[in-house]
Design a protein around this motif. Structure first.
Motif, PDB file in Angstrom:
ATOM      1  N   VAL A 235       0.832  -1.210   0.000  1.00  0.00           N
ATOM      2  CA  VAL A 235       0.000   0.000   0.000  1.00  0.00           C
ATOM      3  C   VAL A 235       0.862   1.252   0.000  1.00  0.00           C
ATOM      4  O   VAL A 235       0.500   2.277  -0.602  1.00  0.00           O
ATOM      5  CB  VAL A 235      -0.944  -0.024   1.216  1.00  0.00           C
ATOM      6  N   GLU A 236       2.038   1.181   0.632  1.00  0.00           N
ATOM      7  CA  GLU A 236       2.901   2.357   0.774  1.00  0.00           C
ATOM      8  C   GLU A 236       3.990   2.416  -0.293  1.00  0.00           C
ATOM      9  O   GLU A 236       4.998   3.097  -0.104  1.00  0.00           O
ATOM     10  CB  GLU A 236       3.548   2.356   2.167  1.00  0.00           C
ATOM     11  N   ASP A 237       3.828   1.741  -1.413  1.00  0.00           N
ATOM     12  CA  ASP A 237       4.864   1.673  -2.446  1.00  0.00           C
ATOM     13  C   ASP A 237       5.154   3.064  -2.995  1.00  0.00           C
ATOM     14  O   ASP A 237       4.267   3.732  -3.542  1.00  0.00           O
ATOM     15  CB  ASP A 237       4.409   0.745  -3.578  1.00  0.00           C
ATOM     16  N   ALA A 241       3.284   2.915  -7.886  1.00  0.00           N
ATOM     17  CA  ALA A 241       2.056   3.175  -7.134  1.00  0.00           C
ATOM     18  C   ALA A 241       1.162   1.934  -7.116  1.00  0.00           C
ATOM     19  O   ALA A 241       1.011   1.240  -8.127  1.00  0.00           O
ATOM     20  CB  ALA A 241       1.313   4.351  -7.745  1.00  0.00           C
ATOM     21  N   SER A 242       0.568   1.669  -5.957  1.00  0.00           N
ATOM     22  CA  SER A 242      -0.293   0.496  -5.830  1.00  0.00           C
ATOM     23  C   SER A 242      -1.530   0.585  -6.713  1.00  0.00           C
ATOM     24  O   SER A 242      -2.190  -0.427  -6.957  1.00  0.00           O
ATOM     25  CB  SER A 242      -0.697   0.296  -4.368  1.00  0.00           C
ATOM     26  N   GLU A 263      -3.566  -6.112  -1.317  1.00  0.00           N
ATOM     27  CA  GLU A 263      -2.866  -4.876  -0.987  1.00  0.00           C
ATOM     28  C   GLU A 263      -2.289  -5.046   0.425  1.00  0.00           C
ATOM     29  O   GLU A 263      -3.032  -5.181   1.398  1.00  0.00           O
ATOM     30  CB  GLU A 263      -3.820  -3.693  -1.070  1.00  0.00           C
ATOM     31  N   VAL A 264      -0.973  -5.028   0.499  1.00  0.00           N
ATOM     32  CA  VAL A 264      -0.277  -5.376   1.745  1.00  0.00           C
ATOM     33  C   VAL A 264      -0.027  -4.102   2.549  1.00  0.00           C
ATOM     34  O   VAL A 264       0.730  -3.227   2.109  1.00  0.00           O
ATOM     35  CB  VAL A 264       1.051  -6.099   1.441  1.00  0.00           C
ATOM     36  N   PRO A 265      -0.644  -3.963   3.721  1.00  0.00           N
ATOM     37  CA  PRO A 265      -0.458  -2.745   4.519  1.00  0.00           C
ATOM     38  C   PRO A 265       0.991  -2.562   4.962  1.00  0.00           C
ATOM     39  O   PRO A 265       1.730  -3.531   5.177  1.00  0.00           O
ATOM     40  CB  PRO A 265      -1.375  -2.977   5.734  1.00  0.00           C
ATOM     41  N   ASP A 266       1.393  -1.303   5.077  1.00  0.00           N
ATOM     42  CA  ASP A 266       2.691  -0.918   5.653  1.00  0.00           C
ATOM     43  C   ASP A 266       3.887  -1.356   4.815  1.00  0.00           C
ATOM     44  O   ASP A 266       5.024  -1.326   5.296  1.00  0.00           O
ATOM     45  CB  ASP A 266       2.851  -1.477   7.073  1.00  0.00           C
ATOM     46  N   HIS A 272       9.811  -3.574   1.416  1.00  0.00           N
ATOM     47  CA  HIS A 272      10.539  -2.805   2.415  1.00  0.00           C
ATOM     48  C   HIS A 272       9.565  -2.340   3.498  1.00  0.00           C
ATOM     49  O   HIS A 272       8.462  -1.891   3.211  1.00  0.00           O
ATOM     50  CB  HIS A 272      11.214  -1.599   1.769  1.00  0.00           C
ATOM     51  N   GLY A 273       9.993  -2.471   4.752  1.00  0.00           N
ATOM     52  CA  GLY A 273       9.167  -2.040   5.870  1.00  0.00           C
ATOM     53  C   GLY A 273       8.388  -3.144   6.526  1.00  0.00           C
ATOM     54  O   GLY A 273       7.881  -2.964   7.649  1.00  0.00           O
ATOM     55  N   LEU A 274       8.264  -4.297   5.867  1.00  0.00           N
ATOM     56  CA  LEU A 274       7.543  -5.417   6.459  1.00  0.00           C
ATOM     57  C   LEU A 274       8.465  -6.214   7.384  1.00  0.00           C
ATOM     58  O   LEU A 274       9.628  -6.426   7.066  1.00  0.00           O
ATOM     59  CB  LEU A 274       7.024  -6.366   5.380  1.00  0.00           C
ATOM     60  N   PRO A 275       7.950  -6.708   8.497  1.00  0.00           N
ATOM     61  CA  PRO A 275       8.744  -7.644   9.302  1.00  0.00           C
ATOM     62  C   PRO A 275       8.946  -8.953   8.544  1.00  0.00           C
ATOM     63  O   PRO A 275       8.166  -9.290   7.638  1.00  0.00           O
ATOM     64  CB  PRO A 275       7.898  -7.849  10.563  1.00  0.00           C
ATOM     65  N   ASP A 276       9.981  -9.679   8.897  1.00  0.00           N
ATOM     66  CA  ASP A 276      10.324 -10.901   8.181  1.00  0.00           C
ATOM     67  C   ASP A 276       9.150 -11.871   8.106  1.00  0.00           C
ATOM     68  O   ASP A 276       8.926 -12.516   7.071  1.00  0.00           O
ATOM     69  CB  ASP A 276      11.521 -11.590   8.840  1.00  0.00           C
TER      70      ASP A 276
END
Length: 299
Positions: A235-237, A241-242, A263-266, A272-276
């Motif tokens: 979502v934050e790409d 742009a998403s 659509e993957v939040p954060d 980038h920005g997602l936890p593993d």
């Protein structure tokens, strides 16, 4: 009539990829066999195009379904065996994991924008599928059960391949954070800018070559006959742009094709920005989708 002898030029040339011996395989990560640097096409005036192939050492089926992976890199750079920054440290690696799930995985070269402009990279993916089909008996793969999987610029090319390739038609597509349209300003992209990765891929600013830019967008090729798509996009790409994935999902849905938009939040570009744990979740869901499309039991 006596056959003419081959010329010295013909004698010293490497065997054509269509009939060259396959390189020896190697066992790398547990249970996985690799063939690295297999030439699949000769392009006049260019480097040989190669692919890497991962297969499970122990097969549950005589012929394996295929994942054809297309790397990202803004059509300008990148490596065929790279699924993006968040998977580079995985042990086993992402392709070994896909192979362990019962697939053959082909990671393919394509000509980058500094070498040739569109549609050259799409032509290269078609050539890879042709070669894999031609050599399928030796490789023990079933290209009639092919799922194309691409990320970023590779996802754009994978989308085009899924929407336009008919011999054989693809079983489906897994597309991560990819452009779907070259004609509309989205995020930081404007079609008038001749310096964008899209412009370098087309050979001119998209606004200067509107027909080519239109043809180069997956949105232009959506039809009811499209195979199933999984579109995963942060979502934050900030790079792609998403809305690209939302537009493609809406077009596929309107055409009556099957599409799953996630659509993957954060998440920014490249996850980038997602936890593993969330990156692993995206990968696992994508692999499950591919297994279902290939007619395999969903684990």
């Amino acid at each position: 009539m006596t056959a003419s002898k081959p010329s010295l030029r013909e004698l010293i040339a490497a065997p054509h990829p269509d009939h060259a011996p396959l390189p020896p395989g190697a066992l790398s990560e547990p249970g996985v066999r690799e063939l690295r640097g297999v030439p699949y096409a000769e392009v006049e005036g260019s480097r040989p195009l190669e692919l890497d192939l991962w297969t499970p050492r122990t097969r549950k089926a005589e012929y394996l379904p295929l994942v054809l992976f297309v790397h990202g890199g803004a059509w300008r750079r990148g490596r065929r065996d790279d699924m993006g920054p968040r998977t580079r440290g995985w042990v086993p690696g992402p392709f070994a994991r896909i192979a362990a799930a019962g697939f053959a995985v082909a990671c393919v070269d394509y000509r980058l924008s500094g070498e040739a402009t569109f549609p050259a990279p799409l032509d290269d993916l078609r050539a890879a599928l042709r070669w894999l089909t031609l050599r399928s008996a030796e490789l023990r793969i079933d290209t009639e059960r092919t799922v194309v999987w691409g990320e970023s610029a590779g996802g754009h090319l994978a989308s085009l391949l899924a929407l336009t390739h008919t011999d054989p038609p693809l079983s489906g597509a897994v597309i991560w954070y990819a452009p779907s349209d070259m004609t509309t300003a989205r995020g930081s992209f404007t079609p008038e800018d001749a310096a964008t990765p899209e412009a370098l891929m087309l050979g001119a600013a998209p606004a200067a070559v509107p027909e080519l830019a239109h043809t180069a967008g997956p949105l232009a090729h959506v039809a009811s006959t499209a195979p199933p798509f999984l579109l995963a996009h942060g979502v934050e790409d900030t790079m792609v742009a998403s809305s690209h994935s939302r537009s493609l999902a809406a077009a596929l849905e309107k055409a009556g094709a099957s599409v799953d938009l996630w659509e993957v939040p954060d998440a920014d570009h490249g996850w980038h920005g997602l936890p593993d744990a969330r990156v692993h979740e995206v990968f696992t869901r994508s692999l499950t989708f591919a297994r279902r499309l290939a007619g395999m039991p969903v684990q």
